[in-house]
Every structure is written in C-alpha cells, then in structure tokens.
Design an enzyme around this catalytic site. Structure first.
Site, short mmCIF file in Angstrom:
data_model
loop_
_atom_site.label_atom_id
_atom_site.label_comp_id
_atom_site.label_asym_id
_atom_site.label_seq_id
_atom_site.Cartn_x
_atom_site.Cartn_y
_atom_site.Cartn_z
N SER A 92 27.47 73.48 45.78
CA SER A 92 27.14 73.73 47.19
C SER A 92 26.05 72.75 47.64
O SER A 92 25.79 72.62 48.84
CB SER A 92 26.69 75.18 47.39
N ASP A 145 27.05 73.33 37.96
CA ASP A 145 28.47 73.21 38.29
C ASP A 145 29.03 71.86 37.87
O ASP A 145 28.42 70.80 38.14
CB ASP A 145 28.66 73.31 39.81
N LYS A 153 29.19 75.49 34.67
CA LYS A 153 30.14 76.41 35.33
C LYS A 153 31.29 75.57 35.84
O LYS A 153 31.10 74.45 36.28
CB LYS A 153 29.45 77.15 36.48
N GLU A 213 35.37 76.02 37.95
CA GLU A 213 36.22 76.91 38.74
C GLU A 213 37.64 76.96 38.16
O GLU A 213 38.18 75.93 37.78
CB GLU A 213 36.29 76.41 40.19
N GLU A 223 34.06 85.35 43.43
CA GLU A 223 33.65 85.07 44.81
C GLU A 223 34.65 85.62 45.81
O GLU A 223 35.86 85.37 45.72
CB GLU A 223 33.49 83.54 45.00
#
Ligand code: KIV
Length: 271
Positions: free
Chosen positions: A52, A90, A120, A122, A189
């Site tokens: 982000s 991330d 991390k 996704e 999320e």
C-alpha cells in the site's frame, strides 16, 4: 541505557501463542523510520511494510507499480526504527507469481537487504509452489486471501469478496492449504464477517482481518487511513482515530502566515 537486547521481541511464535490464549493481535502498516519508531514504541505487535506504500507513499492508483527495490528501501527504513514489533514485508506484484525460484530470490533480497523478519504474499493455491520454496529457505511467510489488491484488474472492483458460496468454499480451502504449507499467519481482507470467523475457527494459525469483522485473531489497518491523512478513502470497515489531513494542513497554513507576517522567526528563534 536500554539496548535492543533488553526488549522482548514479538516473533511468529508469539503470534501463535496469542491465538491460543485468545489475545488479539494488533497490526498496522508503516513505511518510514519516523512513523515506525512511534508505532513500535506504542506497542504494536506486527508492523506491515505493505505494498500500500504504492498508494499512500508514492501516489499510484493501485499497488501494482511498486518495485522490489522500493519495498526494500521502505522495509530497511522501518527495520532501523523497530526494537520490538515483528516486521512483515509485502512481496510486490510480479516478484513471486508464476516462478517459484524468482519468488525465493525476491524473498531472500527482502530478508538480506532490509533485515525484515518475514514476508507476505497474496493468493492461495495458485502461488503455493512459491510459498513452499520460500518456506524451504527458512523464511516465514504470511498469506493474504479475500480481496487481494494486486489482482484488482481481475476483480474489477474493491467490493467485498467471497459473498458467493463457491468463492467462500475456495477461500476456506486455500486457508487450510496455507496452514498446511507452513505459513505462520494469514491476512483476510474484505470478506463477510461470518466467513472470516469460520476461517479463524478452521485453522490453527492466526487470521488477521481487515474489513473482516471482529471474530478473527487480530486486526490490521493502513496507517494513513486510520490517521485520516488520506481523506478520500472511507470504506465502512475503517475507523479513523484522527483527522491528520486537516490538522497538518492547519499547521502548514499557520507557518505560511507567520513567515509572511514576519512573526517567524522572533528574537528568541535566532542567533
Ligand atoms: O499493503 C497493505 O497495506 C496490506 C494491508 C491492507 C493488509 O496488504
């Protein structure tokens, strides 16, 4: 004098113990040294150097453009500040999908060059090979399911995920797969609270929610959203703890006024 060695650090094991004892896990993003110092000293359990940063630090519309070098820059700045929190970084878009060897190289660069504690990434079954390879090198991995912003062009919108039974079933299966692979925790999320609760009850690793209700093992927010630095983003799940945009703007306006009116600097503010 206190040194880093005096502080009891949060580890991946601490998070597992917190799930077992029912203590909720606090997690917040940070991207730079000064803010990470405050977050760490406030007692945050986990600091996420999220991609982000692409939105809130660099001004991109999505998380896709941020590069591995840029993530390492942010992560190293955060790490220099942190004495206690677990720092998770991330893996950015394009550095781990489709090629597990490249995924491992990317994760190793993050760990070596920033000295972060974990990565991390996704996705579920579609990135399981990458997860396995990173874990095999001894690098702790946090998963991320539900709304995965790196896939925004596949989803088409940032609305709630897994409202339909098929997607909900797939999400639970993926959560179990990540647990079996050896991930130490999972971000879920923007999914229905009932589903997030079911996920948290189905696996033994901590489930950290964002827009996923209260029946999970912890919560994560983006710092700029919760501080109200970024005014445009106001999803239902966001609790704003400050209105920093207006407060900071007020300070800047005050300074401009003082300079223009010659009030600043005064006698005691010069040599
Ligand atoms: O990049 C990020 O900030 C994240 C959180 C929203 C979980 O992944």
């Amino acid at each position: 004098m206190s040194t880093h060695k005096d502080v009891k650090r949060v580890t991946t094991h601490t998070l597992l113990e917190m799930k077992e004892s029912g203590e909720k896990i606090s997690m917040l993003t940070a991207y730079d040294y000064s803010m990470a110092t405050i977050v760490d000293q406030a007692g945050m359990d986990v600091i996420l150097v999220g991609d982000s940063a692409s939105n809130v630090m660099a001004g991109h519309e999505t998380t896709l453009p941020i590069t591995l070098d840029q993530m390492i820059y942010h992560a190293a700045s955060v790490i220099r500040a942190v004495k206690r929190s677990l720092v998770v970084v991330d893996l950015p878009f394009g550095t781990y999908q489709g090629d597990s060897k490249e995924a491992l190289r990317s994760a190793i660069r993050i760990m070596k060059e920033s000295e972060a504690h974990a990565v991390k990434l996704e996705g579920g079954r579609e990135v399981i090979e990458s997860i396995n390879r990173i874990l095999s090198a001894g690098i702790p991995v946090m998963g991320h399911l539900g709304l995965t912003p790196q896939s925004i062009y596949k989803f088409g919108t940032y609305t709630v995920r897994a409202k339909e039974e098929d997607e909900a079933k797939r999400l639970i299966e993926d959560a179990k797969l990540l647990e079996e692979a050896g991930c130490f925790a999972l971000v879920v999320e923007k999914v229905p609270a009932k589903l997030a609760k079911k996920v948290a009850e189905s696996i033994s690793i901590p489930v950290i929610g964002i827009g996923a209700g209260g029946d999970v093992d912890g919560q994560v927010l983006v710092m700029h959203d919760m501080l109200g630095i970024n005014k445009e983003f106001s999803p239902r799940f966001l609790r704003r703890y400050h209105n920093l945009f207006d407060e900071i703007k007020g300070s800047f306006e005050h300074y401009i006024k003082d300079v223009k009116s010659r009030d600043f600097p005064n006698e005691s503010e010069q040599y």
